[in-house]
Enzyme design. Structure first.
Site, mmCIF file in Angstrom:
data_model
loop_
_atom_site.group_PDB
_atom_site.id
_atom_site.type_symbol
_atom_site.label_atom_id
_atom_site.label_comp_id
_atom_site.label_asym_id
_atom_site.label_seq_id
_atom_site.Cartn_x
_atom_site.Cartn_y
_atom_site.Cartn_z
ATOM 1 N N TYR A 34 37.089 33.221 34.236
ATOM 2 C CA TYR A 34 38.853 33.285 33.664
ATOM 3 C C TYR A 34 39.158 33.602 32.625
ATOM 4 O O TYR A 34 38.795 32.363 32.105
ATOM 5 C CB TYR A 34 39.352 32.017 34.383
ATOM 6 C CG TYR A 34 38.898 32.814 35.755
ATOM 7 C CD1 TYR A 34 38.697 34.017 36.382
ATOM 8 C CD2 TYR A 34 39.626 31.730 36.871
ATOM 9 C CE1 TYR A 34 39.066 33.423 37.892
ATOM 10 C CE2 TYR A 34 40.101 31.031 38.109
ATOM 11 C CZ TYR A 34 39.345 32.390 38.881
ATOM 12 O OH TYR A 34 39.215 32.447 39.831
ATOM 13 N N ARG A 93 52.247 32.889 34.935
ATOM 14 C CA ARG A 93 52.668 33.198 33.281
ATOM 15 C C ARG A 93 52.948 32.225 32.239
ATOM 16 O O ARG A 93 52.905 32.174 31.099
ATOM 17 C CB ARG A 93 53.045 34.353 33.180
ATOM 18 C CG ARG A 93 52.636 35.646 34.022
ATOM 19 C CD ARG A 93 50.651 35.752 33.130
ATOM 20 N NE ARG A 93 50.129 37.158 33.388
ATOM 21 C CZ ARG A 93 49.728 37.381 32.640
ATOM 22 N NH1 ARG A 93 49.441 37.461 30.884
ATOM 23 N NH2 ARG A 93 48.895 39.178 33.319
#
Length: 331
Positions: free
Chosen positions: A57, A296
């Site tokens: 990631y 987020r």
């Protein structure tokens, strides 16, 4: 927050665990580092003390962000779940995909879980995370070029050395789980599961229930789709992988949103957002121990954590499932 033990271990994980894939930016159209750090800290503050990440990631960026976010938190108050077995810096194993790193440089990604590779990956992850042990260490994807015995025996050695507490797998089918179980105590399998991705109910869930192996459901909101905020015609940022997924195509978006509109009155009755209702349904399903949910920013994290405030009766769960069973998505 509710905490659930993984398998037969004493490792307790928050029922909603923070998923840090998007925090790394890779395949999500980039990331804003301080917002990602804030999202993880908000998760901890609201009871989501478990964080799932992986080296791939952001090619290390997600783990670095997790490490930054947990600085100052007593180590035994947070549970770190990370992975191994996807290399972008070594051409060995099963070729997985061509991609670009977070700087736009082209990379080839391989699924590889050989002994020396795992040992190196573990040391790299410990350094990026700023810790001396990993609570749950999971193979990211099966690697057909390495015997499962070699992979699991290596992780067993890391457990003996105190660098890893428990062993899990990810994206394993039943046969692969059975082979892994011969060589290590397997506490979990991390697999995709959501209202519109229920394939594991056929064999993986029954086997996991029988063997007392926990299921960590990733993408329970189907990468944002099941929040009801993504409508036909939605514009994705460049590099956002969702644009090409079948479930995000216009016809499917229409069908999913029609289903969500049917259960929306129940969410409203509970003073809950659709996404919160969906998460509550998910962790109530047989065999599903944990739902991984990303965010987020801090605001999104707090909204996700509040899903635990939603209470659903058996009749309400059945109503949702009955409406869901009517949903047919073209492939």
């Amino acid at each position: 927050m509710e905490f659930r033990k993984l398998g037969t271990s004493d490792l307790e994980i928050s029922a909603l665990t923070f998923g840090a894939w998007a925090a790394g930016g890779w395949m999500w159209g980039g990331t804003e580092r301080q917002e990602a750090v804030g999202a993880i800290r908000a998760a901890y503050d609201h009871g989501m003390t478990s964080i799932d990440t992986a080296p791939i990631y952001g090619q290390g960026l997600s783990e670095e962000i997790v490490g930054e976010a947990i600085k100052g938190i007593p180590r035994d108050k947070v549970q770190i779940l990370t992975k191994y077995g996807m290399r972008w810096d070594l051409a060995k194993g099963d070729f997985a995909m061509k991609s670009e790193d977070t700087k736009g440089i082209k990379i080839d990604i391989y699924k590889y879980a050989g002994r020396e590779s795992i040992i190196k990956e573990c040391e790299d992850s410990l350094r990026r995370l700023g810790t001396d042990y990993i609570d749950l260490y999971q193979i990211h994807w099966p690697d057909s070029t390495t015997p499962i015995q070699e992979t699991m025996e290596t992780v067993a050695q890391l457990i003996k050395e105190g660098k890893v507490r428990q062993a899990g797998v990810s994206n394993y089918n039943v046969a692969q789980m059975q082979e892994a179980e011969k060589h290590i105590t397997l506490v979990s399998n991390q697999v995709p599961y959501s209202m519109v991705t229920r394939g594991i109910e056929g064999s993986v869930v029954p086997h996991s229930l029988e063997q007392n192996i926990s299921i960590l459901a990733y993408s329970p909101l189907e990468r944002g789709l099941l929040t009801g905020k993504i409508k036909p015609g939605h514009h994705f940022n460049e590099g956002d992988h969702r644009a090409g997924l079948p479930v995000y195509q216009p016809e499917n978006l229409e069908k999913v949103n029609a289903f969500l509109n049917k259960i929306k009155p129940l969410a409203e009755d509970k003073h809950a957002a659709l996404g919160q209702l969906v998460l509550r349904w998910t962790i109530a399903q047989p065999g599903i121990t944990i739902a991984l949910v990303g965010a987020r920013n801090a605001e999104q994290t707090i909204q996700n954590a509040k899903a635990m405030d939603v209470q659903l009766s058996q009749n309400e769960l059945s109503f949702i499932t009955e409406e869901l069973n009517k949903l047919e998505l073209p492939k």
